[in-house]
Design a protein around this motif. Structure first.
Motif, PDB file in Angstrom:
ATOM      1  N   SER A  48       4.243  -2.929  -5.929  1.00 34.94           N
ATOM      2  CA  SER A  48       3.423  -3.907  -5.216  1.00 34.94           C
ATOM      3  C   SER A  48       3.023  -3.377  -3.842  1.00 34.94           C
ATOM      4  O   SER A  48       1.871  -3.540  -3.408  1.00 34.94           O
ATOM      5  CB  SER A  48       4.202  -5.222  -5.062  1.00 34.94           C
ATOM      6  OG  SER A  48       3.447  -6.174  -4.348  1.00 34.94           O
ATOM      7  N   LEU A  49       3.956  -2.712  -3.159  1.00 36.05           N
ATOM      8  CA  LEU A  49       3.650  -2.118  -1.856  1.00 36.05           C
ATOM      9  C   LEU A  49       2.630  -0.991  -1.995  1.00 36.05           C
ATOM     10  O   LEU A  49       1.727  -0.853  -1.158  1.00 36.05           O
ATOM     11  CB  LEU A  49       4.934  -1.593  -1.212  1.00 36.05           C
ATOM     12  CG  LEU A  49       5.932  -2.650  -0.727  1.00 36.05           C
ATOM     13  CD1 LEU A  49       7.218  -1.981  -0.247  1.00 36.05           C
ATOM     14  CD2 LEU A  49       5.338  -3.497   0.388  1.00 36.05           C
ATOM     15  N   GLU A  50       2.768  -0.188  -3.044  1.00 40.85           N
ATOM     16  CA  GLU A  50       1.818   0.908  -3.272  1.00 40.85           C
ATOM     17  C   GLU A  50       0.414   0.369  -3.522  1.00 40.85           C
ATOM     18  O   GLU A  50      -0.568   0.890  -2.971  1.00 40.85           O
ATOM     19  CB  GLU A  50       2.267   1.748  -4.468  1.00 40.85           C
ATOM     20  CG  GLU A  50       3.490   2.600  -4.212  1.00 40.85           C
ATOM     21  CD  GLU A  50       3.923   3.403  -5.424  1.00 40.85           C
ATOM     22  OE1 GLU A  50       4.622   4.406  -5.258  1.00 40.85           O
ATOM     23  OE2 GLU A  50       3.554   3.011  -6.550  1.00 40.85           O
ATOM     24  N   ILE A  51       0.325  -0.674  -4.326  1.00 45.13           N
ATOM     25  CA  ILE A  51      -0.982  -1.276  -4.624  1.00 45.13           C
ATOM     26  C   ILE A  51      -1.611  -1.842  -3.356  1.00 45.13           C
ATOM     27  O   ILE A  51      -2.798  -1.648  -3.091  1.00 45.13           O
ATOM     28  CB  ILE A  51      -0.829  -2.379  -5.695  1.00 45.13           C
ATOM     29  CG1 ILE A  51      -0.387  -1.770  -7.023  1.00 45.13           C
ATOM     30  CG2 ILE A  51      -2.138  -3.145  -5.873  1.00 45.13           C
ATOM     31  CD1 ILE A  51       0.040  -2.800  -8.049  1.00 45.13           C
ATOM     32  N   SER A  52      -0.814  -2.537  -2.554  1.00 45.09           N
ATOM     33  CA  SER A  52      -1.319  -3.110  -1.303  1.00 45.09           C
ATOM     34  C   SER A  52      -1.795  -2.019  -0.352  1.00 45.09           C
ATOM     35  O   SER A  52      -2.814  -2.175   0.327  1.00 45.09           O
ATOM     36  CB  SER A  52      -0.223  -3.943  -0.635  1.00 45.09           C
ATOM     37  OG  SER A  52       0.144  -5.048  -1.440  1.00 45.09           O
ATOM     38  N   ALA A  53      -1.060  -0.906  -0.312  1.00 43.59           N
ATOM     39  CA  ALA A  53      -1.440   0.199   0.566  1.00 43.59           C
ATOM     40  C   ALA A  53      -2.770   0.805   0.138  1.00 43.59           C
ATOM     41  O   ALA A  53      -3.635   1.089   0.972  1.00 43.59           O
ATOM     42  CB  ALA A  53      -0.349   1.270   0.552  1.00 43.59           C
ATOM     43  N   VAL A  54      -2.962   0.999  -1.179  1.00 48.47           N
ATOM     44  CA  VAL A  54      -4.220   1.555  -1.685  1.00 48.47           C
ATOM     45  C   VAL A  54      -5.373   0.597  -1.416  1.00 48.47           C
ATOM     46  O   VAL A  54      -6.456   1.008  -0.968  1.00 48.47           O
ATOM     47  CB  VAL A  54      -4.114   1.859  -3.196  1.00 48.47           C
ATOM     48  CG1 VAL A  54      -5.468   2.276  -3.753  1.00 48.47           C
ATOM     49  CG2 VAL A  54      -3.093   2.955  -3.448  1.00 48.47           C
ATOM     50  N   ALA A  55      -5.154  -0.697  -1.677  1.00 49.46           N
ATOM     51  CA  ALA A  55      -6.209  -1.694  -1.446  1.00 49.46           C
ATOM     52  C   ALA A  55      -6.591  -1.747   0.031  1.00 49.46           C
ATOM     53  O   ALA A  55      -7.777  -1.859   0.377  1.00 49.46           O
ATOM     54  CB  ALA A  55      -5.743  -3.069  -1.921  1.00 49.46           C
ATOM     55  N   SER A  56      -5.604  -1.628   0.908  1.00 49.25           N
ATOM     56  CA  SER A  56      -5.881  -1.642   2.347  1.00 49.25           C
ATOM     57  C   SER A  56      -6.689  -0.415   2.762  1.00 49.25           C
ATOM     58  O   SER A  56      -7.592  -0.509   3.595  1.00 49.25           O
ATOM     59  CB  SER A  56      -4.565  -1.681   3.134  1.00 49.25           C
ATOM     60  OG  SER A  56      -3.860  -2.879   2.875  1.00 49.25           O
ATOM     61  N   GLU A  57      -6.356   0.727   2.183  1.00 46.94           N
ATOM     62  CA  GLU A  57      -7.105   1.946   2.502  1.00 46.94           C
ATOM     63  C   GLU A  57      -8.558   1.832   2.039  1.00 46.94           C
ATOM     64  O   GLU A  57      -9.479   2.223   2.756  1.00 46.94           O
ATOM     65  CB  GLU A  57      -6.447   3.157   1.845  1.00 46.94           C
ATOM     66  CG  GLU A  57      -7.134   4.465   2.197  1.00 46.94           C
ATOM     67  CD  GLU A  57      -6.483   5.680   1.551  1.00 46.94           C
ATOM     68  OE1 GLU A  57      -6.964   6.805   1.768  1.00 46.94           O
ATOM     69  OE2 GLU A  57      -5.489   5.497   0.816  1.00 46.94           O
ATOM     70  N   MET A  58      -8.755   1.289   0.830  1.00 50.92           N
ATOM     71  CA  MET A  58     -10.123   1.102   0.329  1.00 50.92           C
ATOM     72  C   MET A  58     -10.896   0.147   1.235  1.00 50.92           C
ATOM     73  O   MET A  58     -12.065   0.385   1.552  1.00 50.92           O
ATOM     74  CB  MET A  58     -10.097   0.524  -1.100  1.00 50.92           C
ATOM     75  CG  MET A  58      -9.486   1.415  -2.176  1.00 50.92           C
ATOM     76  SD  MET A  58     -10.301   3.001  -2.381  1.00 50.92           S
ATOM     77  CE  MET A  58      -9.137   4.057  -1.497  1.00 50.92           C
ATOM     78  N   ASP A  59     -10.231  -0.913   1.684  1.00 49.63           N
ATOM     79  CA  ASP A  59     -10.885  -1.885   2.553  1.00 49.63           C
ATOM     80  C   ASP A  59     -11.230  -1.260   3.901  1.00 49.63           C
ATOM     81  O   ASP A  59     -12.305  -1.523   4.459  1.00 49.63           O
ATOM     82  CB  ASP A  59      -9.954  -3.092   2.747  1.00 49.63           C
ATOM     83  CG  ASP A  59     -10.609  -4.202   3.545  1.00 49.63           C
ATOM     84  OD1 ASP A  59     -11.616  -4.763   3.082  1.00 49.63           O
ATOM     85  OD2 ASP A  59     -10.120  -4.518   4.643  1.00 49.63           O
ATOM     86  N   CYS A  60     -10.326  -0.436   4.426  1.00 52.86           N
ATOM     87  CA  CYS A  60     -10.571   0.227   5.712  1.00 52.86           C
ATOM     88  C   CYS A  60     -11.762   1.177   5.625  1.00 52.86           C
ATOM     89  O   CYS A  60     -12.625   1.187   6.504  1.00 52.86           O
ATOM     90  CB  CYS A  60      -9.311   0.976   6.136  1.00 52.86           C
ATOM     91  SG  CYS A  60      -9.445   1.799   7.732  1.00 52.86           S
ATOM     92  N   GLU A  61     -11.812   1.980   4.559  1.00 48.34           N
ATOM     93  CA  GLU A  61     -12.922   2.914   4.371  1.00 48.34           C
ATOM     94  C   GLU A  61     -14.239   2.173   4.162  1.00 48.34           C
ATOM     95  O   GLU A  61     -15.293   2.604   4.632  1.00 48.34           O
ATOM     96  CB  GLU A  61     -12.635   3.831   3.183  1.00 48.34           C
ATOM     97  CG  GLU A  61     -11.629   4.921   3.466  1.00 48.34           C
ATOM     98  CD  GLU A  61     -12.133   5.884   4.528  1.00 48.34           C
ATOM     99  OE1 GLU A  61     -13.236   6.443   4.371  1.00 48.34           O
ATOM    100  OE2 GLU A  61     -11.436   6.048   5.540  1.00 48.34           O
ATOM    101  N   GLU A  62     -14.164   1.052   3.451  1.00 52.12           N
ATOM    102  CA  GLU A  62     -15.364   0.239   3.239  1.00 52.12           C
ATOM    103  C   GLU A  62     -15.903  -0.298   4.556  1.00 52.12           C
ATOM    104  O   GLU A  62     -17.106  -0.231   4.835  1.00 52.12           O
ATOM    105  CB  GLU A  62     -15.035  -0.926   2.304  1.00 52.12           C
ATOM    106  CG  GLU A  62     -16.183  -1.894   2.086  1.00 52.12           C
ATOM    107  CD  GLU A  62     -15.747  -3.210   1.479  1.00 52.12           C
ATOM    108  OE1 GLU A  62     -16.547  -4.162   1.497  1.00 52.12           O
ATOM    109  OE2 GLU A  62     -14.598  -3.301   1.008  1.00 52.12           O
ATOM    110  N   GLU A  63     -14.992  -0.824   5.396  1.00 51.18           N
ATOM    111  CA  GLU A  63     -15.394  -1.366   6.693  1.00 51.18           C
ATOM    112  C   GLU A  63     -15.967  -0.274   7.588  1.00 51.18           C
ATOM    113  O   GLU A  63     -16.932  -0.499   8.327  1.00 51.18           O
ATOM    114  CB  GLU A  63     -14.194  -2.029   7.372  1.00 51.18           C
ATOM    115  CG  GLU A  63     -13.764  -3.344   6.747  1.00 51.18           C
ATOM    116  CD  GLU A  63     -14.821  -4.410   6.881  1.00 51.18           C
ATOM    117  OE1 GLU A  63     -15.531  -4.434   7.905  1.00 51.18           O
ATOM    118  OE2 GLU A  63     -14.961  -5.219   5.947  1.00 51.18           O
TER     119      GLU A  63
END
Length: 253
Positions: A48-63
């Motif tokens: 769950s932590l790994e998934i959240s970390a990947v999703a956060s990275e994708m969101d950061c790059e998107e922003e």
């Protein structure tokens, strides 16, 4: 989902210990059961932590891509506004001047032609005022999605397995393959000419380069789509956690 997080063997072990405990209940077996359950829950928590970390990275790059696109588009709009106002002033001034010189031979015609050319140049400058900016991304998750492969340098093994999982029930292919098909069908990675398409492929899935505002927005959209897939995995992981919790409750009863 259990296979994605490498918990299949632990679940089998849990069921085997539970069966043995029901037949011959001992304190040792009960402790083994609790220890196995703890390992499974720990595996779920880490994933769950790994998934959240990947999703956060994708969101950061998107922003990051979206913010620079907004900045670039603002500069383009400012230039277009000035050129539009300039074209209107040239046209209006030429019309007034031509009116005053209507009885002065060819002077009025010359002014009309001159202002018409100037207006056309202003219009052409509006069309060619699109700016580009250097935008680099050495760590590029979109590259892994496009290229595929057994392993990924941007996604943890559990997430990468989930994105590439495919069986006979998935006619359209894995989530990664479906995403690539959408990018191609919607024209997100295409171009008017073959060389334009290759240039876009090198830009989006390489280390970066000169982006236009439109290309940056497109990149942000693709990152958002990947983030949605990763968040979908979080939902499936939640279902696994609920199922295992129900299994434990059934054991306690």
């Amino acid at each position: 989902m259990a296979n994605s997080i490498n918990a299949i063997d632990l679940l089998k072990e849990y069921l085997a210990i539970r069966k043995s405990y029901r037949q011959y209940p001992t304190t040792e077996k009960r402790l083994d059961l609790l220890e196995c359950a703890q390992k499974i829950n720990q595996r779920i928590s880490i994933s769950s932590l790994e998934i959240s970390a990947v999703a956060s990275e994708m969101d950061c790059e998107e922003e990051r891509a979206d913010q620079i696109a907004g900045y670039l588009k603002g500069k383009e709009d400012n230039i277009e506004t000035k050129l539009t106002v300039g074209g209107l002033l040239i046209g209006g001034t030429g019309a007034v001047a031509s009116g005053f010189l209507v009885n002065k031979g060819n002077a009025g015609d010359y002014i009309s032609v001159g202002t018409g050319i100037a207006g056309a140049v202003a219009g052409l400058l509006i069309l060619t005022s699109k700016k580009k900016i250097e935008f680099h991304h050495k760590r590029n998750a979109l590259h892994d999605i496009w290229q595929g492969g057994e392993t990924s340098t941007n996604f943890p093994p559990s997430v990468w397995y989930y994105l590439n999982y495919n069986d006979d029930s998935q006619i359209q292919g894995s989530l990664r393959e479906i995403t690539i098909s959408k990018w191609m069908n919607l024209g997100q990675v295409s171009g008017d000419q073959p060389k334009d398409k290759q240039r876009n492929l090198d830009l989006y899935f390489g280390a970066g380069g000169k982006y236009s505002a439109e290309q940056l927005r497109n990149r942000a959209d693709m990152l958002d789509q990947v983030e949605s897939l990763v968040n979908l995995m979080k939902q499936d992981l939640k279902e696994l956690a609920i199922e295992f919790d129900n299994l434990q409750r059934h054991y306690q009863q």
